[in-house]
Design an enzyme around this catalytic site. Structure first.
Site: not given
Ligand code: URA
Length: 445
Positions: A162, A169, A83, A184
């Site tokens: 999410d 958010r 990631h 998240s």
């Molecule tokens: N990337 C994500 O997947 N979630 C976040 O909250 C910020 C960046």
């Protein structure tokens, strides 16, 4: 009937008290099934933003979001993903996934779309004719087992909490919260059925976490959460104060990735890709050390095995891989315009976030989710920070379609006056290291 009360939970978080696993589950499941309304969830998010969460709460939040949807089950070991917190020209996924898969690691790469100044891996895949990225669980697992690598997009069934919370958010000024970001990211990655994770946390003016201290805190929180779930990994803190590689734009970034897989890519992108791929190979159990894994990654590029794995993956997903030999098969911009240096010296600074935002002006990114991307548009940078430049030399090539021609004079002016700075003397120029820190972590679970 639960005797938990949303009001009392909100009060507790407002007063900076730690929430229990049950309380966090109650909020997340209630919001996901619609029984908790947006106004109460907004209050929860703001209270969390302001009060923070401890390690345990962050792990509970991650778990609640992870189990709001389906989780993939692939294998008990050897399943590794990466990631990256993203940035401008960040395109390593297309390089490292096939390298690691060619080494025998299973890579369930599920990526997202770009928004704002950062590009999205899934958008770049749209440049490949015919490729299918919406893949359901069963064929996804089948492909991983047969090919070793998948380039997929997030389905509605992966961490639906999410998806809903992120949208809220976005409009309640609660994106930049370490526990919320951690849960998240980790809920989506854990849902892929990984055993290991490589984290590329970017810092610098083109990164989500521009300040190093913020990036370090996020790295620590992600690492702790991964460990809590029994995952092994590596965390890299890397530079995003200038674009990674030379290309920023969808088709031209894909071309740059293919060039790396052919052993002809830019140095910074190649080096970082080798580091990240090596980390994946090491935690994926295909090499006994990082050093050996890195040598193997290089060998897989030199032998053509990594490029062949890329082609195999694209074709398995119905994509036309002929662009690997003939780049003209990708969407191409109608025009190319050179931006030339107006003085001699050394490149001292690139306003990376602004560069990412400037790409939106020619259709190379989106402001809102519904914007359509111009896949051929982008910028090709001929110089990096620290490079010598002569007056009149091309520093950037703008790839754009005819309909954006009126914006080009403004963009050219911005590049030479604002976005790329030149110092007369090399003494005043300091390039950041590409990798600030590399750290491995091994779970005792
Ligand atoms: N990337 C994500 O997947 N979630 C976040 O909250 C910020 C960046």
């Amino acid at each position: 009937m639960s005797d938990l009360s949303v009001y009392k939970i909100l009060q507790k978080k407002r007063d900076s008290k730690a929430l229990s696993k049950d309380e966090i589950n109650f909020i997340i499941s209630g919001y996901t099934d619609g029984s908790i309304p947006d106004y109460q969830m907004s209050s929860f998010l703001m209270a969390t933003y302001l009060s923070g969460m401890n390690k345990k709460e962050t792990a509970h939040l991650t778990e609640a979001m992870l189990y709001s949807g389906d989780t993939l089950s692939i294998a008990t070991k050897g399943v590794v993903d990466k990631h990256s917190t993203g940035g401008v020209g960040d395109k390593t996924s297309f390089i490292i996934a096939p390298i690691a898969a060619a080494a025998g690691v299973m890579v369930p790469m599920i990526s997202g779309r770009g928004l704002g100044h950062t590009g999205g891996t899934l958008d770049k895949l749209d440049a490949i004719k015919g490729i299918k990225t919406a893949i359901n669980a069963k064929p996804f697992v089948k492909q991983i087992k047969e090919v070793g690598c998948v380039f997929g997009g997030q389905t509605k069934k992966i961490a639906p909490a999410d998806k809903k919370i992120y949208a809220l958010r976005d409009v309640t000024a609660t994106v930049e919260s370490i526990p919320l970001i951690t849960a998240s990211i980790m809920s989506k990655k854990l849902a892929e059925g990984i055993n290991g994770l490589v984290l590329d946390i970017k810092t610098g003016n083109g990164a989500f976490m521009a300040k190093k201290s913020q990036a370090v805190n996020l790295a620590e929180s992600l690492k702790n959460t991964a460990l809590n779930f029994g995952k092994n990994g590596y965390v890299f803190l890397t530079d995003m104060s200038q674009p990674l590689g030379n290309a920023v734009g969808h088709s031209i970034e894909l071309i740059e990735c293919i060039e790396v897989l052919k052993g002809k890519g830019p140095k910074d992108l190649t080096e970082l890709s080798l580091d990240l791929a090596a980390a994946m190979i090491h935690i994926g159990g295909q090499s006994s050390s990082f050093t050996k894994a890195r040598a193997l990654a290089e060998e897989l590029i030199n032998s053509g095995a990594a490029l062949n794995k890329f082609i195999e993956t694209v074709e398995y997903q119905g994509g036309d891989s002929s662009f690997v030999k003939n780049y003209k098969k990708l969407p191409t911009a109608q025009k190319r315009v050179s931006v030339k240096a107006e003085k001699s010296g050394f490149i001292s600074e690139m306003k990376n976030k602004k560069i990412g935002l400037a790409a939106i002006e020619i259709g190379g990114g989106r402001r809102v989710k519904t914007d359509k991307i111009n896949l051929g548009a982008g910028f090709y940078f001929h110089k990096k920070i620290g490079d010598r430049v002569k007056k009149g030399e091309t520093i950037v090539t703008i790839h754009h379609d005819e309909k954006y021609k009126n914006i080009i004079p403004k963009l050219k002016h911005m590049f030479v006056n604002e976005l790329i700075l030149i110092e007369a003397s090399a003494k005043n120029v300091k390039a950041n290291p590409l990798v600030y820190k590399k750290q491995s972590f091994w779970s005792k679970k």
